[in-house]
Enzyme design. Structure first.
Site, PDB file in Angstrom:
ATOM      1  N   LYS A 163      46.392  60.198  48.081  1.00  0.00           N
ATOM      2  CA  LYS A 163      47.119  58.942  48.253  1.00  0.00           C
ATOM      3  C   LYS A 163      47.506  58.794  49.714  1.00  0.00           C
ATOM      4  O   LYS A 163      48.385  59.485  50.211  1.00  0.00           O
ATOM      5  CB  LYS A 163      48.382  58.882  47.394  1.00  0.00           C
ATOM      6  CG  LYS A 163      48.896  57.420  47.283  1.00  0.00           C
ATOM      7  CD  LYS A 163      50.381  57.310  47.061  1.00  0.00           C
ATOM      8  CE  LYS A 163      51.177  57.359  48.339  1.00  0.00           C
ATOM      9  NZ  LYS A 163      50.959  56.186  49.241  1.00  0.00           N
ATOM     10  N   GLU A 238      55.194  69.575  54.046  1.00  0.00           N
ATOM     11  CA  GLU A 238      55.242  69.608  55.514  1.00  0.00           C
ATOM     12  C   GLU A 238      56.092  68.420  55.916  1.00  0.00           C
ATOM     13  O   GLU A 238      55.671  67.271  55.766  1.00  0.00           O
ATOM     14  CB  GLU A 238      53.821  69.548  56.095  1.00  0.00           C
ATOM     15  CG  GLU A 238      53.744  70.055  57.526  1.00  0.00           C
ATOM     16  CD  GLU A 238      54.220  69.039  58.532  1.00  0.00           C
ATOM     17  OE1 GLU A 238      55.389  69.153  58.993  1.00  0.00           O
ATOM     18  OE2 GLU A 238      53.454  68.122  58.843  1.00  0.00           O
ATOM     19  N   GLU A 365      65.679  63.514  63.893  1.00  0.00           N
ATOM     20  CA  GLU A 365      64.288  63.231  64.229  1.00  0.00           C
ATOM     21  C   GLU A 365      64.123  61.731  64.474  1.00  0.00           C
ATOM     22  O   GLU A 365      64.341  60.914  63.579  1.00  0.00           O
ATOM     23  CB  GLU A 365      63.365  63.677  63.089  1.00  0.00           C
ATOM     24  CG  GLU A 365      61.898  63.508  63.426  1.00  0.00           C
ATOM     25  CD  GLU A 365      60.982  64.025  62.332  1.00  0.00           C
ATOM     26  OE1 GLU A 365      59.928  64.598  62.666  1.00  0.00           O
ATOM     27  OE2 GLU A 365      61.317  63.854  61.146  1.00  0.00           O
TER      28      GLU A 365
END
Length: 464
Positions: A163, A238, A365
């Site tokens: 996907k 990840e 981040e």
């Protein structure tokens, strides 16, 4: 992934070129029914694939790699248009898919078990495929990260349902076509474009999907991990990063400053490995900043199709607004680069000087072309600052002292470190994070075993 209802999501996605904002394609969005049908096809195809002789499976994967190699320019051009990556980067990404398929093919005939000495008989182990694997790929590196999960999973004898992100499905769809052209069985490798809360959720929750490989935000990764827990489904994650670039006073400052822009501006900073926290020893701080400024301003932003371009646009208007939220108009920017005006989701390279280590831009981040510089006093202070984050994905250490390089490498809590360089990813070495940067490892010599179950068999040799 969210609590939203499927009917709130579109039945198709318009794919934008982030450099021009033009619609370049319209792609149907997969529904839960589409996922069910795809899983059924994959389950049937996987049985035949796993039953093939290892040499035949390896041969087909090498043929897939060769077919990708024949279409490098086409794939790269697609990546430029859908993701805004500079053409040089896009060519590398397509080549990485080819190289990873070749590397994984080499592991098919080397996926051997063990004979373990025991009393009273023979004990052997087998690595058996899991079955159907879901790979949920991100928009920041659509091609290579799709390959990170797909290539070893196929090599280990599994079927793969990929996907892609809603904004970047085109290279994934083309790779599936190339797999069929190379001779891979129908149903073995399928691409399901669609929304995360619809197609993604259906894959994660499907009882016949044995493992989920997800690359994306830490917040969504936690949701996926929780959903997988209900069925004790295997998962590789990840996730995010806030990686340090540590520059000691004894480093080659010219080399460190010259390399620094690429470490946080590559892919316009949309990289979980981005060295977006630059930690500089106090005694050389001013000199380093003098060297850094021309290096940052020389990192050219412009037309991604131009080979001279080093940095393209951000992926979307929403991402640009997210980046802007970290850099107020009155922010103390030490260095600002230039970016094109007009259409496109452009944002200039920006270096901030943190007023405190806990500044929002220094700990969260950003996922854009923004770095924060902080001074440190000594080795212990550098390690303390480097580890003062929830993440632990990558990082760099610049020093001429080999002993210090080893000490700091051991002390920094991150899965991928480099000394006097910014290298993070090689298909032949393991990749993954500490802490909230992820779970498990991808790539490297053990990649195939991550897509297998280890079966232990004891055969008695005692007389009956």
């Amino acid at each position: 992934m969210s609590t939203e209802h499927p009917h709130e999501h579109p039945t198709e996605h318009h794919i934008l070129n982030p450099a021009t904002e033009e619609v370049i394609a319209t792609v149907p969005a997969a529904t839960p029914a589409d996922v069910d049908a795809a899983v059924a096809r994959a389950t049937a195809a996987q049985r035949g694939w796993a039953a093939l002789a290892p040499a035949d499976r390896a041969r087909l994967l090498r043929r897939f790699a060769a077919t990708v190699d024949d279409h490098i320019e086409e794939l790269a051009a697609l990546e430029v248009r859908e993701a805004g990556h500079p053409i040089g980067n896009a060519r590398w990404e397509a080549g990485n898919v080819r190289d990873l398929l070749e590397y994984a093919a080499g592991g098919v005939e080397r996926l051997s078990g063990a004979q373990i000495p025991v009393a009273g008989g023979l004990n052997i182990t087998f690595h058996e495929p899991l079955g159907v694997v879901a790979v949920i790929a991100p928009w920041n590196f659509p091609m290579p990260i799709a390959g990170w999960g797909t290539a070893p999973a196929l090599a280990a004898g599994n079927a793969v349902l990929l996907k892609p992100a809603e904004t970047t499905p085109l290279t994934a769809l083309r790779l599936a076509e190339l797999a069929l052209a190379a001779g891979l069985p129908e149903g073995l490798f399928q691409v399901l474009p669609g929304a995360g809360p619809v197609a993604g959720a259906a894959l994660v929750e499907h009882r016949d999907v044995a493992k989920v490989v997800f690359t994306g935000s830490t917040a969504v990764g936690k949701e996926i991990m929780a959903k997988c827990a209900a069925g004790v489904k295997r998962v590789t994650l990840e996730l995010g990063g806030k990686s340090p670039n540590i520059v000691f006073a004894d480093a080659d400052l010219e080399a460190a400053a010259s390399a620094a822009p690429g470490s946080f501006l590559d892919n316009t900073g949309q990289d979980c490995c981005a060295r977006s926290r630059i930690l500089v020893q106090r005694g050389v701080y001013d000199r380093f900043m003098e060297l850094l400024e021309p290096a940052v301003k020389g990192f050219t932003a412009g037309d991604p199709a131009d080979p001279a371009t080093a940095m393209g646009p951000l992926i979307s208007a929403a991402q640009r607004e997210r980046v802007r939220s970290y850099v107020p108009e009155d922010a103390p920017a030490a260095i600002r680069g230039e970016a094109p005006g007009g259409k496109g989701f452009w944002y200039p390279a920006t270096v901030l000087e943190a007023t405190a280590p806990g500044d929002r831009a220094a700990v969260e981040e950003i996922f854009g072309p923004v770095a924060v510089v902080l001074p440190f006093d000594d080795e212990a202070d550098a390690v303390r600052l480097a580890n003062a984050t929830d993440y632990g994905l990558s990082g760099s250490i610049w020093t001429r002292d080999v002993g210090r390089a080893v000490r700091v490498s051991r002390a920094v809590a991150a899965g991928n470190l480099s000394v006097n360089s910014h290298s993070s990813v090689r298909y032949a070495t393991p990749f993954g994070g500490y802490k909230q940067s992820g779970l498990g490892r991808e790539l490297g010599p053990d990649a195939l075993t991550a897509f297998t179950e280890t079966k232990n068999v004891f055969i008695s040799t005692e007389e009956q």
